[in-house]
Scaffold this active site. Structure first.
Site, PDB file in Angstrom:
ATOM      1  N   ARG A 177       0.852  -1.190   0.000  1.00 18.92           N
ATOM      2  CA  ARG A 177       0.000   0.000   0.000  1.00 18.92           C
ATOM      3  C   ARG A 177       0.885   1.235   0.000  1.00 18.92           C
ATOM      4  NH1 ARG A 177      -5.440  -1.258   0.883  1.00 18.92           N
ATOM      5  NH2 ARG A 177      -5.760   0.844   0.048  1.00 18.92           N
ATOM      6  N   ASP A 301      -3.504   8.987   5.571  1.00 21.17           N
ATOM      7  CA  ASP A 301      -2.798   7.800   5.110  1.00 21.17           C
ATOM      8  C   ASP A 301      -1.306   8.054   5.074  1.00 21.17           C
ATOM      9  OD1 ASP A 301      -4.877   5.678   4.251  1.00 21.17           O
ATOM     10  OD2 ASP A 301      -5.689   7.575   3.566  1.00 21.17           O
ATOM     11  N   ASN A 311      -4.683  11.892   2.188  1.00 20.59           N
ATOM     12  CA  ASN A 311      -5.814  11.235   2.840  1.00 20.59           C
ATOM     13  C   ASN A 311      -6.880  10.949   1.782  1.00 20.59           C
ATOM     14  OD1 ASN A 311      -6.971  10.237   5.316  1.00 20.59           O
ATOM     15  ND2 ASN A 311      -8.439  11.928   5.227  1.00 20.59           N
ATOM     16  N   LYS A 312      -7.971  10.328   2.195  1.00 23.40           N
ATOM     17  CA  LYS A 312      -9.044   9.985   1.263  1.00 23.40           C
ATOM     18  C   LYS A 312      -9.465  11.205   0.464  1.00 23.40           C
ATOM     19  CE  LYS A 312     -12.163   7.411  -0.669  1.00 23.40           C
ATOM     20  NZ  LYS A 312     -13.198   6.633   0.016  1.00 23.40           N
TER      21      LYS A 312
END
Length: 407
Positions: A177, A301, A311-312
């Site tokens: 990831r 993240d 981030n999202k």
């Protein structure tokens, strides 16, 4: 051939094992998961699995994580087809029935160190987290996934004979990831701290995992003190959720397409007693403007070495709206989410989630966006609220840990 189910209940990083009582017909005194016979069509073994979980543990709220491929095994003149299942529970409260003499929550490698029913470790491996499940999970946040990555590393170290085998898994995990800094950073921390043996790596995963849980909890506690009475957030962050449950503010949350994990978080917070409003991602900035919240609180993240935040997708737009309305934006994340560099690793969602027609339309469906440092009031970690110099210092620590593979 007899079909049975074997179910593993997981809480945090432990699984439930039960010692079989003399009320059962086979393998009395041995340790097992929650198990029982498949009474109907084996293709619908999940129904039997859920029944056994209810009957043997009293838990009707277990969430199915994974159903594994059946495991065939022979024990003397008996042949079994084991249908393995992994369920998640939010506490360790169980009410065992008469089939379980005693029970314990243990780290999965303990299965290999006990007298168990035949094939229990093979059944666990069929549902255990893997590099692939870490790489493809679209629901959980990076703190949660980093712990699953450590589970993968621990389990491989428990069975490996050579350092190189475990090191290869570590390399795969830290690239699984790329947008989620905590996954690589925590794997690197294990490998940097461990000696070059599987046993040392296994022990190091436990130390790092314990420290990770404490760090996430401390960051949430610090963020709770900054929430005020009204908070806006989006997406799924376990650390944000923990902060909100501590602070108990009114919450406005975006649904977070396409998986709509924000809707799940909204339901969880409402069940915890919070006043929650769920809205669309597109409406979140305008809803913020009409509600005059005290704080925007989001996860991350990755926090880049320059202080910007990955981030999202939707975080940048939310931060811009907050700046327009004079609302502070706090990012809550363990220091493990600081990236050693300023590289942004994008992930792209399925184009069909936006458009699946025949016209020659180009689709941009990013999963994450980057919020500049000047839109972030502070990065709240277990070490306190980090300024630019502190972020760069943490990034240097992570670069040093990553050097294990250059030795």
């Amino acid at each position: 051939m007899t079909h049975v189910v074997t179910c593993f209940l997981r809480h945090e990083r432990d699984v439930l094992l039960g010692r079989r009582s003399d009320a059962v017909g086979t393998y009395v005194g041995r340790w097992a998961g929650v198990s029982g016979y498949v009474e109907g069509d084996p293709r619908d073994a999940e129904r039997d699995a859920r029944r056994e979980v209810r009957e043997e543990t009293g838990r009707a709220d277990a969430t199915l994580v994974r159903a594994g491929d059946p495991v065939e095994l022979r024990d003397g003149d008996r042949t079994w087809t084991v249908h393995p299942f992994l369920f998640e529970v939010d506490s360790r409260e169980v009410t065992p029935n008469e089939e379980i003499a005693t029970h314990e929550w243990v780290l999965p490698p303990a299965i290999r160190e006990r007298e168990t029913v035949p094939g229990l470790w093979a059944a666990y491996e069929a549902v255990a987290p893997t590099v692939e499940t870490v790489a493809t999970d679209t629901v959980h946040g990076s703190a949660w996934l980093s712990l699953r990555a450590l589970d993968v590393l621990r389990d491989r170290a428990a069975v490996a004979d050579e350092y190189g085998v475990v090191a290869a898994v570590a390399r795969d995990l830290r690239t699984a990831r790329p947008s989620m800094a905590a996954v690589a950073n925590r794997v690197n921390r294990v490998m940097s701290a461990a000696e070059r043996t599987p046993a040392s790596i296994r022990a190091a995963t436990e130390r790092v995992a314990d420290a990770a849980r404490q760090a996430d909890g401390e960051a949430a506690t610090r963020a709770a003190d900054l929430c005020g009475e009204s908070v806006v957030t989006l997406s799924r962050s376990g650390t944000v959720r923990a902060a909100l449950e501590r602070a108990q503010p009114a919450v406005l949350i975006g649904e977070s397409r396409p998986a709509r994990e924000g809707a799940d978080v909204a339901a969880e917070l409402a069940h915890a007693g919070l006043d929650v409003t769920l809205t669309t991602d597109a409406a979140l900035p305008s809803e913020l403007a009409t509600r005059d919240p005290d704080t925007v609180l989001v996860g991350a993240d990755a926090v880049l070495a320059d202080g910007s935040v990955v981030n999202k997708v939707g975080t940048r737009g939310l931060a811009l709206a907050a700046a327009r309305e004079g609302v502070p934006v706090y990012v809550v994340a363990a220091a493990a989410k600081v990236r050693p560099d300023e590289t942004v690793h994008g992930e792209t969602g399925d184009a069909a989630d936006i458009y699946d027609g025949a016209a020659p339309v180009s689709v941009a469906n990013p999963v994450f966006d980057r919020t500049p440092a000047d839109l972030v009031t502070g990065v709240v970690t277990e070490r306190g609220v980090l300024d630019g110099d502190a972020v760069r210092s943490v990034a240097a620590e992570h670069r040093a840990n990553a050097a294990w593979d250059a030795e």
